[in-house]
Design a protein around this motif. Structure first.
Motif, PDB file in Angstrom:
ATOM      1  N   HIS A 151      42.670  29.947  48.427  1.00 46.47           N
ATOM      2  CA  HIS A 151      42.608  31.406  48.560  1.00 46.47           C
ATOM      3  C   HIS A 151      41.372  31.932  47.835  1.00 46.47           C
ATOM      4  CE1 HIS A 151      43.636  35.635  47.528  1.00 46.47           C
ATOM      5  NE2 HIS A 151      44.065  35.627  48.773  1.00 46.47           N
ATOM      6  N   ILE A 152      40.507  32.611  48.582  1.00 46.85           N
ATOM      7  CA  ILE A 152      39.287  33.181  48.019  1.00 46.85           C
ATOM      8  C   ILE A 152      39.590  34.591  47.511  1.00 46.85           C
ATOM      9  CG2 ILE A 152      36.938  33.943  48.545  1.00 46.85           C
ATOM     10  CD1 ILE A 152      37.282  30.915  48.471  1.00 46.85           C
ATOM     11  N   PRO A 153      39.211  34.908  46.278  1.00 45.48           N
ATOM     12  CA  PRO A 153      39.489  36.251  45.761  1.00 45.48           C
ATOM     13  C   PRO A 153      38.764  37.319  46.565  1.00 45.48           C
ATOM     14  CG  PRO A 153      37.981  35.077  44.310  1.00 45.48           C
ATOM     15  CD  PRO A 153      38.481  34.072  45.301  1.00 45.48           C
ATOM     16  N   ASN A 154      39.314  38.506  46.579  1.00 43.33           N
ATOM     17  CA  ASN A 154      38.691  39.608  47.319  1.00 43.33           C
ATOM     18  C   ASN A 154      37.624  40.243  46.435  1.00 43.33           C
ATOM     19  OD1 ASN A 154      38.570  41.182  49.745  1.00 43.33           O
ATOM     20  ND2 ASN A 154      39.372  42.907  48.559  1.00 43.33           N
ATOM     21  N   ILE A 155      36.417  39.674  46.540  1.00 43.78           N
ATOM     22  CA  ILE A 155      35.287  40.113  45.732  1.00 43.78           C
ATOM     23  C   ILE A 155      34.032  40.168  46.593  1.00 43.78           C
ATOM     24  CG2 ILE A 155      36.225  39.115  43.592  1.00 43.78           C
ATOM     25  CD1 ILE A 155      34.343  36.744  43.966  1.00 43.78           C
ATOM     26  N   ASN A 156      32.993  40.739  46.010  1.00 39.93           N
ATOM     27  CA  ASN A 156      31.677  40.715  46.642  1.00 39.93           C
ATOM     28  C   ASN A 156      30.770  39.807  45.826  1.00 39.93           C
ATOM     29  OD1 ASN A 156      31.709  42.698  48.933  1.00 39.93           O
ATOM     30  ND2 ASN A 156      32.444  44.034  47.286  1.00 39.93           N
ATOM     31  N   CYS A 157      30.154  38.864  46.493  1.00 35.61           N
ATOM     32  CA  CYS A 157      29.320  37.894  45.801  1.00 35.61           C
ATOM     33  C   CYS A 157      28.286  37.345  46.780  1.00 35.61           C
ATOM     34  CB  CYS A 157      30.197  36.761  45.255  1.00 35.61           C
ATOM     35  SG  CYS A 157      29.279  35.421  44.509  1.00 35.61           S
ATOM     36  N   ASP A 158      27.013  37.577  46.484  1.00 33.33           N
ATOM     37  CA  ASP A 158      25.961  37.116  47.391  1.00 33.33           C
ATOM     38  C   ASP A 158      25.711  35.622  47.295  1.00 33.33           C
ATOM     39  OD1 ASP A 158      25.502  39.597  48.511  1.00 33.33           O
ATOM     40  OD2 ASP A 158      24.015  40.156  47.001  1.00 33.33           O
ATOM     41  N   HIS A 159      25.955  35.050  46.110  1.00 31.17           N
ATOM     42  CA  HIS A 159      25.669  33.622  45.936  1.00 31.17           C
ATOM     43  C   HIS A 159      26.637  33.030  44.916  1.00 31.17           C
ATOM     44  CE1 HIS A 159      22.321  30.542  46.632  1.00 31.17           C
ATOM     45  NE2 HIS A 159      23.302  29.890  46.040  1.00 31.17           N
ATOM     46  N   CYS A 160      27.854  32.767  45.366  1.00 31.71           N
ATOM     47  CA  CYS A 160      28.862  32.120  44.521  1.00 31.71           C
ATOM     48  C   CYS A 160      28.715  30.605  44.620  1.00 31.71           C
ATOM     49  CB  CYS A 160      30.274  32.494  44.973  1.00 31.71           C
ATOM     50  SG  CYS A 160      30.707  34.215  44.716  1.00 31.71           S
ATOM     51  N   SER A 161      29.303  29.911  43.656  1.00 32.05           N
ATOM     52  CA  SER A 161      29.336  28.443  43.689  1.00 32.05           C
ATOM     53  C   SER A 161      30.787  27.986  43.659  1.00 32.05           C
ATOM     54  CB  SER A 161      28.587  27.851  42.493  1.00 32.05           C
ATOM     55  OG  SER A 161      27.215  28.104  42.579  1.00 32.05           O
ATOM     56  N   LEU A 162      31.214  27.347  44.738  1.00 33.32           N
ATOM     57  CA  LEU A 162      32.541  26.746  44.790  1.00 33.32           C
ATOM     58  C   LEU A 162      32.395  25.306  44.324  1.00 33.32           C
ATOM     59  CD1 LEU A 162      35.519  27.385  45.849  1.00 33.32           C
ATOM     60  CD2 LEU A 162      34.871  25.963  47.799  1.00 33.32           C
ATOM     61  N   CYS A 184      29.303  20.972  44.742  1.00 32.58           N
ATOM     62  CA  CYS A 184      29.445  22.427  44.888  1.00 32.58           C
ATOM     63  C   CYS A 184      29.027  22.833  46.294  1.00 32.58           C
ATOM     64  CB  CYS A 184      28.577  23.182  43.883  1.00 32.58           C
ATOM     65  SG  CYS A 184      29.164  23.138  42.177  1.00 32.58           S
ATOM     66  N   ALA A 185      29.528  23.988  46.702  1.00 31.73           N
ATOM     67  CA  ALA A 185      29.097  24.629  47.942  1.00 31.73           C
ATOM     68  C   ALA A 185      28.696  26.056  47.605  1.00 31.73           C
ATOM     69  CB  ALA A 185      30.215  24.623  48.980  1.00 31.73           C
ATOM     70  N   ASP A 186      27.618  26.544  48.201  1.00 30.74           N
ATOM     71  CA  ASP A 186      27.172  27.919  47.989  1.00 30.74           C
ATOM     72  C   ASP A 186      27.874  28.834  48.984  1.00 30.74           C
ATOM     73  OD1 ASP A 186      25.374  27.266  45.924  1.00 30.74           O
ATOM     74  OD2 ASP A 186      23.851  26.675  47.382  1.00 30.74           O
ATOM     75  N   LEU A 187      28.448  29.922  48.459  1.00 26.86           N
ATOM     76  CA  LEU A 187      29.195  30.858  49.299  1.00 26.86           C
ATOM     77  C   LEU A 187      28.636  32.272  49.179  1.00 26.86           C
ATOM     78  CD1 LEU A 187      32.929  29.945  48.402  1.00 26.86           C
ATOM     79  CD2 LEU A 187      31.446  28.871  50.119  1.00 26.86           C
ATOM     80  N   LYS A 188      28.754  33.018  50.259  1.00 27.00           N
ATOM     81  CA  LYS A 188      28.547  34.474  50.234  1.00 27.00           C
ATOM     82  C   LYS A 188      29.890  35.094  50.579  1.00 27.00           C
ATOM     83  CE  LYS A 188      26.205  38.341  52.539  1.00 27.00           C
ATOM     84  NZ  LYS A 188      25.915  39.078  51.304  1.00 27.00           N
ATOM     85  N   ILE A 189      30.476  35.788  49.624  1.00 28.27           N
ATOM     86  CA  ILE A 189      31.798  36.383  49.826  1.00 28.27           C
ATOM     87  C   ILE A 189      31.650  37.886  50.006  1.00 28.27           C
ATOM     88  CG2 ILE A 189      34.106  36.685  48.859  1.00 28.27           C
ATOM     89  CD1 ILE A 189      33.639  34.217  47.152  1.00 28.27           C
TER      90      ILE A 189
END
Length: 214
Positions: A151-162, A184-189
């Motif tokens: 479950h991905i949190p409901n946030i704004n993030c241009d460059h997160c690291s999973l 790691c994987a780079d995410l935009k949330i």
């Protein structure tokens, strides 16, 4: 001749009596890894996101777009078996937010150096950890694949690291990473505007309430 044969047999017996040690390896299949992995998943020893002290790894430059509040598929393939478990965490502003590798319990190994027994698991993980004690396994299966939905949190993030890590039991210390391997994987949330912002994560602000008309 007989002495040479006896020495050869003794050497063979020593090899059979010595535990065979293999470093665990895994490939991050989904989402796309932040660095290019070879057929074993290397380089992956150095925290927090892979590479080694001699090879930081070549970036893939792939950023996976994800909707906040949704489920994201995470799939890995174990290329070299070792007993242990996995953990998934998320950094929002900086990879320094990622937790340290699991606290380990050790014993003296065959060469007198530390040998991992277990890694600490949080039964009630809190941010930045999303899932812990995942895919615990103690049986060898060739090229075993594991997958889950996180479950991905409901946030704004241009460059997160999973971050996905594997803690290895029954393993000697690695020069990089001790008993843990990392990817790691780079995410935009992008937050779902219909859901409240998960303000407990770094850099997030609750959505402003609409002003009532007079």
């Amino acid at each position: 001749m007989m002495l040479r044969a006896a020495l050869s047999l003794a050497a063979g017996a020593f090899v059979l009596a010595t535990p065979l040690v293999g470093s665990a390896h895994f490939i991050l299949e989904t989402p796309t890894s932040a660095i290019i992995e070879n057929q074993l998943g290397d380089p992956q020893k150095l925290g927090p996101c892979g590479g080694t002290s001699k090879d930081a790894g070549m970036p893939t430059s792939v950023v996976t777009s994800v909707a906040g509040g949704e489920l994201l598929k995470v799939k890995v393939k174990e290329t070299i078996y070792h007993p242990g478990h996995f953990r998934i965490a998320l950094a929002v502003l900086d990879r320094k937010e990622l937790p340290i590798d699991p606290e380990d319990t050790v014993k003296d190994g065959p060469n007198g150096k530390p040998w991992s027994v277990s890694g600490k698991v949080d039964p009630n993980p809190k941010p930045p950890v999303l899932m812990d004690g995942l895919w615990e396994h103690h049986e060898k299966k060739p090229a075993e694949e594991f997958q889950t939905y996180v479950h991905i949190p409901n946030i704004n993030c241009d460059h997160c690291s999973l971050q996905i890590i594997q803690f290895m039991e029954q393993h000697p210390i690695n020069p990089d990473g001790r008993f843990t391997y990392h990817h790691c994987a780079d995410l935009k949330i992008t937050a779902n505007p219909r859901l409240p912002i998960d303000a407990g994560w770094p850099g997030q602000k609750p959505a402003k309430k609409a002003k009532k008309k007079a």
